[in-house]
Design a protein around this motif. Structure first.
Motif, short mmCIF file in Angstrom:
data_model
loop_
_atom_site.label_atom_id
_atom_site.label_comp_id
_atom_site.label_asym_id
_atom_site.label_seq_id
_atom_site.Cartn_x
_atom_site.Cartn_y
_atom_site.Cartn_z
N SER A 25 0.98 -1.23 0.13
CA SER A 25 0.22 -0.34 0.00
C SER A 25 0.59 1.13 0.18
CB SER A 25 -0.95 0.19 0.89
OG SER A 25 0.05 -0.11 2.08
N THR A 26 2.17 1.08 0.35
CA THR A 26 2.67 2.17 0.18
C THR A 26 4.24 2.32 -0.97
OG1 THR A 26 4.04 1.50 2.19
CG2 THR A 26 2.17 3.11 2.50
N GLU A 27 5.14 2.95 -1.21
CA GLU A 27 6.02 3.22 -2.13
C GLU A 27 7.09 2.86 -1.16
OE1 GLU A 27 6.29 5.87 -4.69
OE2 GLU A 27 4.55 4.46 -6.12
N ALA A 28 6.95 3.02 0.36
CA ALA A 28 8.70 3.11 1.35
C ALA A 28 7.98 2.66 2.64
CB ALA A 28 8.88 4.22 0.95
N THR A 29 8.97 2.21 3.18
CA THR A 29 9.34 1.86 4.52
C THR A 29 7.78 2.62 5.84
OG1 THR A 29 10.77 1.79 5.54
CG2 THR A 29 10.08 0.23 4.70
N GLY A 30 8.10 3.89 5.66
CA GLY A 30 7.95 4.91 6.49
C GLY A 30 8.76 4.37 7.59
N SER A 31 7.77 5.09 9.27
CA SER A 31 8.81 4.47 10.19
C SER A 31 7.07 3.93 10.34
CB SER A 31 9.07 5.90 10.88
OG SER A 31 7.07 7.51 11.04
N ALA A 32 6.79 3.60 10.35
CA ALA A 32 5.67 2.37 11.04
C ALA A 32 5.88 1.32 11.73
CB ALA A 32 4.19 2.63 10.70
N GLU A 33 5.45 0.79 12.50
CA GLU A 33 5.98 -0.35 12.84
C GLU A 33 5.10 -1.84 11.79
OE1 GLU A 33 5.39 -0.69 17.03
OE2 GLU A 33 6.74 0.62 17.45
N THR A 34 4.03 -1.49 11.55
CA THR A 34 3.25 -2.39 10.77
C THR A 34 3.43 -1.85 9.59
OG1 THR A 34 2.47 -3.24 12.90
CG2 THR A 34 0.67 -3.99 10.51
N LEU A 35 3.53 -2.61 8.37
CA LEU A 35 3.30 -2.63 7.25
C LEU A 35 1.90 -2.74 6.28
CD1 LEU A 35 6.46 -2.85 5.74
CD2 LEU A 35 6.02 -0.01 6.40
#
Length: 729
Positions: A61-71
């Motif tokens: 759902s995203t193009e990078a991991t970001g800082s979220a603990e769950t993808l």
């Protein structure tokens, strides 16, 4: 944006050798040297793994991991027409997709989530899964949030049509570090996340309870309700190993807002006594795009009597219950009709007595058939059904009050209308002077009318028979109601078999005139009772208006009592006018009570199903009385048992150990209808006692006794009678 940029660079790389191409190559090399894999930056999906019947890939759902603990990712399937994959519990055959994440980098866990499935039937087997396009959402937890994640997935899955073929796909998806910008697959993943059943709150669905019903054909009964009406609900049951569950039989009530789903259950090689009571099961209810899921313990229920032997047993109970109904307080309003029917045959010919009493019995059974037809139609349209529910509707009560007033005037000799043009002669034409054809019609209508008035309450064995019928199909409803009618008609059939019982009565004479007047007063008393029931429907003002209208009609009939010619037409028009005005009264007054809360008896709490569980958990005993103003047996129970010693002191004790609750069913209430149905009951009176030792409740008999109530209170509290102080202290 990065993806489109990189794709543009790749396109430029395909140009002929030129300074521009050399520049692009140098730029790409610098990018790679920076330590960011080009494919990982550019893509939010893996490559498709394709075969002749299905394609599968990983999407993010995203193009990078970001800082979220769950993808949030997804396992996307694109299936050929007619082919399917399986849900987490596949049903009678198959297996669900399985993913091996070995070889993935920076991965702590990856959990598949399961959207609500569809049911597939093939060769008598029920399987659950998905067709067309489906995305199985995946919750991915990186070991180190904010860093790149590489997913290597080995997917084993089975696709089936009329044959099944296992496949394996190897998929790779790398997500770089960076801002978690939504990618092109975010909407598709979210769309299927919304189909993953939760507790049902967002979908407006609630799974209330599940019961085990053993017997020759064991089944689970699942109760569910929806804020919006349910259209075509289905249920998927996940139980202990070895159990399988077939397509449910669905009963909708309350306009579709409540559903009972009865699921046939079986376990290969299990002994007949094997059951699921006390076991934990996961229930998933699906209705179109809505779904709810709940794991709960199976409560013990009653065995469904659906085989021939059990049906015969229920029919025997129905005949016995119908016979006992002749002795119940509910028949008090129609005793005058029955009495007149009997005494009018004194000295008559045996053939006449036999024919008239057979006609009365036929009227009784026919009335039960009409009631059965109405209940079948109501249930098919999704409405709540029950015994005596006609007394909840103002139109029925007004029609009965009008007829009773007309019958009373007829008994007093103020008018006569020859059959078959009116019900009015259902009483009068039983008397001498009518030809045989009219006498038979009168006897038939007398039996039918008396039946309709005699069915506001339940009786011993009656509730069991009606509960079985209304929980079964239309055929069972008609058969059981025919047996009920036969039971109620047994006294008439006895006289038809032995006409001498009626022959020995005094012959009709002048004494009949006085009796007719007395019985006319009794019929007017019944009409007054119906007006008191109407108070709960249209309020005191509406009931008073109807009483005044009936009094005017009664006076009008006296004025035109010797009508002939033109005056007879005036009388007919006048009666039609009074009837029309009577049926308009609810339109004017019903709004005054439609939204008003029903009164609660002092010392009693209003019935609240949710509060019962809380009170029982706190160690209290709860006594529930389901009653109605039109239920005469309910009033008898109150007068003779509930408001007298030794029961009354226990229910109103200062220690608060017993909490009395009263559910008023005078007006239609689908919550009470469903509550009764949960105990297999569809009529009242109904009383049940809950307590720490009886959290499921102890139902009591229709006719209460002090011993039965006190014993149930003690059992629910988990105490013996001997350990209690004397009642009232």
């Amino acid at each position: 944006m990065l993806r489109e940029t990189f794709q543009g660079l790749l396109a430029l790389m395909s140009l002929p050798a030129s300074p521009l191409r050399l520049f692009v190559a140098a730029l790409a090399g610098a990018w790679m040297a920076a330590g960011v894999p080009a494919q990982a930056v550019a893509e939010s999906e893996s490559a498709w793994s394709r075969n002749d019947h299905a394609s599968v890939r990983l999407v993010s759902s995203t193009e990078a991991t970001g800082s979220a603990e769950t993808l949030r990712l997804g396992l996307q399937f694109d299936l050929a027409p007619g082919w399917k994959i399986y849900w987490r519990s596949p049903g009678d055959a198959g297996f669900p997709p399985r993913v091996d994440w070995s070889g993935s980098q920076n991965l702590d866990s990856a959990a598949l989530r399961w959207p609500a499935p569809m049911r597939f039937e093939l060769f008598g087997l029920d399987t659950f899964g998905y067709g067309g396009e489906v995305v199985l959402p995946i919750d991915v937890r990186p070991l180190r949030a904010g860093e790149p994640v590489r997913l290597d997935a080995k997917v084993d899955y089975l696709v089936c049509e009329t044959i099944c073929i296992p496949y394996q796909a190897e998929l790779t998806l790398a997500l770089p570090a960076g801002p978690a910008t939504p990618g092109p697959h975010a909407h598709a993943i979210d769309r299927f996340v919304a189909r993953v059943p939760g507790d049902g709150a967002a979908a407006g669905l609630t799974i209330e309870r599940v019961e085990w019903n053993g017997g020759a054909r064991p089944q689970l009964s699942v109760w569910a309700r929806g804020v919006m009406p349910l259209a075509a609900p289905d249920v998927f049951v996940e139980g202990p190993q070895g159990w399988s569950f077939a397509r449910p039989d669905v009963t909708l009530r309350d306009g579709g807002r409540h559903a009972v789903l009865r699921v046939p259950a079986r376990r290969e090689g299990a002994p007949p006594e094997a059951n699921l009571a006390g076991e934990s099961v996961t229930i998933t209810v699906v209705d179109g795009e809505r779904a709810a899921e709940r794991t709960l313990a199976v409560a013990p229920g009653t065995a469904p009597a659906s085989d021939a032997a059990a049906l015969l047993g229920v029919l025997a109970l129905a005949v016995l219950g119908g016979l006992i109904l002749n002795l119940m307080p509910c028949v008090l309003p129609v005793l005058s009709i029955k009495l007149l029917n009997v005494v009018s045959h004194g000295g008559a010919a045996r053939g006449t007595i036999r024919a008239n009493f057979l006609a009365s019995a036929a009227g009784i059974v026919s009335a039960f058939m009409v009631l059965a037809g109405v209940l079948v139609a109501l249930r098919a349209s999704g409405h709540a059904v029950g015994w005596g529910i006609q007394f909840q509707h103002p139109a029925f009560l007004i029609a009965m009050a009008l007829l009773l007033t007309l019958f009373a005037a007829n008994l007093w000799g103020w008018f006569e209308i020859r059959l078959p043009y009116s019900f009015s002669t259902a009483i009068g034409r039983i008397q001498g002077g009518a030809d045989e054809r009219e006498s038979r019609w009168a006897a038939f209508l007398t039996g039918a009318f008396a039946t309709v008035l005699a069915t506001p309450c339940s009786a011993p064995f009656l509730g069991t028979a009606i509960g079985f019928a209304l929980a079964s199909g239309p055929l069972e409803i008609f058969v059981v109601f025919a047996a009920l009618g036969l039971g109620l008609a047994l006294p008439y059939l006895l006289v038809a078999a032995f006409p001498a019982l009626a022959q020995r009565l005094p012959r009709p004479g002048y004494w009949m005139i006085g009796l007719r007047r007395i019985l006319g007063i009794a019929l007017l008393g019944t009409a007054v009772w119906l007006l008191t029931v109407l108070v709960a429907q249209i309020g005191w003002h509406g009931a008073a208006a109807l009483a005044a209208l009936l009094a005017l009609m009664f006076g009008f009939l006296w004025i035109v009592r010797e009508a002939g010619g033109a005056r007879r037409r005036v009388r007919a028009l006048g009666l039609a006018g009074f009837a029309a005005l009577a049926f308009l009264i609810p339109v004017r007054f019903a709004a005054e009570t439609s939204s008003a809360p029903q009164a609660v008896t002092p010392g009693w709490q209003a019935w609240d199903r949710a509060a019962i569980d809380r009170l029982v958990a706190a160690g209290q005993v709860v006594f529930v009385d389901v009653t109605a103003d039109w239920c005469i047996t309910c009033q008898v129970n109150k007068a003779l048992v509930l408001t007298r010693e030794p029961v009354a002191p226990r229910l109103s004790g200062d220690d608060g150990a017993v909490v009395p609750m009263r559910a008023d069913w005078t007006r239609p209430d689908p919550r009470i209808s469903d509550y009764l149905a949960g105990f297999g009951r569809y009529g009242i009176p109904f009383n049940v006692v809950y307590g720490p030792a009886a959290p499921q409740g102890i139902p009591l008999p229709e006719l209460l006794t002090a011993d039965a109530v006190l014993s149930a209170l003690d059992r629910a509290a988990g105490r013996s009678q001997a350990s209690l102080p004397p009642a009232g202290r």
